[in-house]
Design an enzyme around this catalytic site. Structure first.
Site, short mmCIF file in Angstrom:
data_model
loop_
_atom_site.label_atom_id
_atom_site.label_comp_id
_atom_site.label_asym_id
_atom_site.label_seq_id
_atom_site.Cartn_x
_atom_site.Cartn_y
_atom_site.Cartn_z
N GLY A 102 2.20 2.90 10.75
CA GLY A 102 3.17 3.97 10.54
C GLY A 102 3.87 4.42 11.81
N ASN B 258 0.86 -1.19 0.00
CA ASN B 258 0.00 0.00 0.00
C ASN B 258 0.89 1.24 0.00
OD1 ASN B 258 -1.86 2.01 0.47
ND2 ASN B 258 -2.29 1.42 2.60
N SER C 248 3.13 -1.58 10.58
CA SER C 248 4.57 -1.66 10.82
C SER C 248 5.16 -3.04 10.52
CB SER C 248 4.91 -1.21 12.25
OG SER C 248 4.52 0.14 12.43
N GLU D 290 -5.79 -4.16 10.89
CA GLU D 290 -4.77 -3.13 11.03
C GLU D 290 -5.04 -2.31 12.30
OE1 GLU D 290 -2.74 -2.24 7.05
OE2 GLU D 290 -4.40 -0.86 7.24
N HIS E 211 -9.73 1.75 4.76
CA HIS E 211 -8.46 1.94 5.48
C HIS E 211 -8.67 2.95 6.60
CE1 HIS E 211 -4.34 3.09 6.36
NE2 HIS E 211 -3.98 1.96 5.79
N GLU F 256 -7.04 5.37 7.56
CA GLU F 256 -6.81 6.77 7.17
C GLU F 256 -8.03 7.34 6.43
OE1 GLU F 256 -3.08 6.03 5.19
OE2 GLU F 256 -2.20 5.53 7.13
N LYS G 180 0.11 4.29 -0.46
CA LYS G 180 -0.55 5.52 0.02
C LYS G 180 -0.26 6.67 -0.96
CE LYS G 180 -0.32 3.60 4.61
NZ LYS G 180 -0.25 3.78 6.04
P1 PGA Z 1 2.58 0.73 7.78
O1 PGA Z 1 1.14 0.94 7.11
O2 PGA Z 1 3.15 -0.56 7.26
O3 PGA Z 1 3.38 1.92 7.33
O4 PGA Z 1 2.38 0.70 9.25
C1 PGA Z 1 0.26 -0.15 6.93
C2 PGA Z 1 -1.02 0.33 6.28
O5 PGA Z 1 -1.50 1.42 6.63
O6 PGA Z 1 -1.60 -0.36 5.41
#
Ligand code: PGA
Length: 257
Positions: free
Chosen positions: A174, A9, A214, A168, A96, A98, A11
């Site tokens: 992140g 992903n 992460s 998640e 997601h 976000e 983003k």
């Molecule tokens: P990350 O993001 O691996 O940077 O923690 C995962 C995601 O949001 O799909």
């Protein structure tokens, strides 16, 4: 046996040039990977470039990060499932955290999109997960069951088996702070149990549940060795082709045993 699925992903990252360079390196590392389902999920603007760069590598699929539930119409700034199909997109990330946090997406909106995705033969990757506050208040199961039931409402068994669920935990996205393999396994087992209630155990056994938050080359193998973890949705570490390739390799069946 569920085949592992590892998705990148990206983003809001990657220009066309960066995307092409990524794919070139990834193909050198993995070839046309067939032991693991690999999905690259660029921003809309880099989708055609990724497809072009993949060339004859048919096994590696392309996804998108969001879409609208309507087929067409006056929805300025939005993209439909049919438009994505037109670009050879196969997977679509929906709900997601976000999108839920910054763009007000509710389970009801996510559900409309999930149903529209299935209608267009796109496979949804449906994200759910609790915040730190919700975890600390002992509400993990309540939140996961609620998001799952809301986001996946009114799907038939076939649609459910073609849906990927991504667990998640918001506090792990992140932040560099991943859930421990045990915490993740516990949540995944609960998700599968809830899927059994939503449908039946044969269907629930077929649904792939990814972990996201992460994931890095260093923690991927242990996460992937858990019985109910069927892959990963990778953000930060998916921006580097070699790191991402290492995560895919950690999910290969031979590396698991
Ligand atoms: P990350 O993001 O691996 O940077 O923690 C995962 C995601 O949001 O799909």
């Amino acid at each position: 046996m569920r085949k592992k699925i590892i998705a990148a992903n990206w983003k809001m990252n990657m220009t066309q040039g960066e995307a092409a360079a990524f794919v070139e390196t990834l193909l050198l590392e993995l070839g046309d990977e067939s032991d693991v389902d690999v999905v690259i999920i660029p921003p809309f603007t880099a989708i055609p470039k990724v497809t072009e760069a993949l060339g004859a590598a048919q096994n590696i699929k392309v996804g998108a990060q969001n879409m609208h539930w309507e087929r067409s119409g006056a929805f300025t700034g939005e993209i439909s499932a049919a438009m994505l199909r037109d670009l050879y997109v196969r997977y679509i990330v929906l709900g997601h955290s976000e999108r839920r946090q910054y763009f007000g997406e509710t389970d009801e909106i996510v559900n409309r999109k999930v149903r529209a995705a299935h209608e267009a033969l796109l496979r949804p990757i449906v994200c759910i997960g609790e915040t730190l506050d919700q975890r600390e208040h002992g509400n993990v199961e309540k939140i996961l069951a609620h998001q799952l039931r809301g986001s996946l409402a009114d799907l038939n068994g076939k649609e459910l088996t073609e849906t990927v669920v991504a667990y998640e935990p918001v506090w792990a996205i992140g932040t560099g702070r991943n859930a421990t393999p045990q915490q993740a396994q516990e949540a995944h087992a609960f998700i599968r149990h809830t899927l059994t209630q939503i449908s039946d155990s044969a269907t629930a056994e077929k649904v792939r549940i990814q972990y996201g938050g992460s994931v890095k080359p260093e923690n991927a193998a242990e996460l992937m060795s858990q019985p109910d973890i069927d892959g990963a949705l990778v953000g930060g570490a998916s921006l580097d082709a070699r790191s991402f390739a290492q995560i895919v390799k950690a999910a290969r069946p031979d590396d698991r045993d």
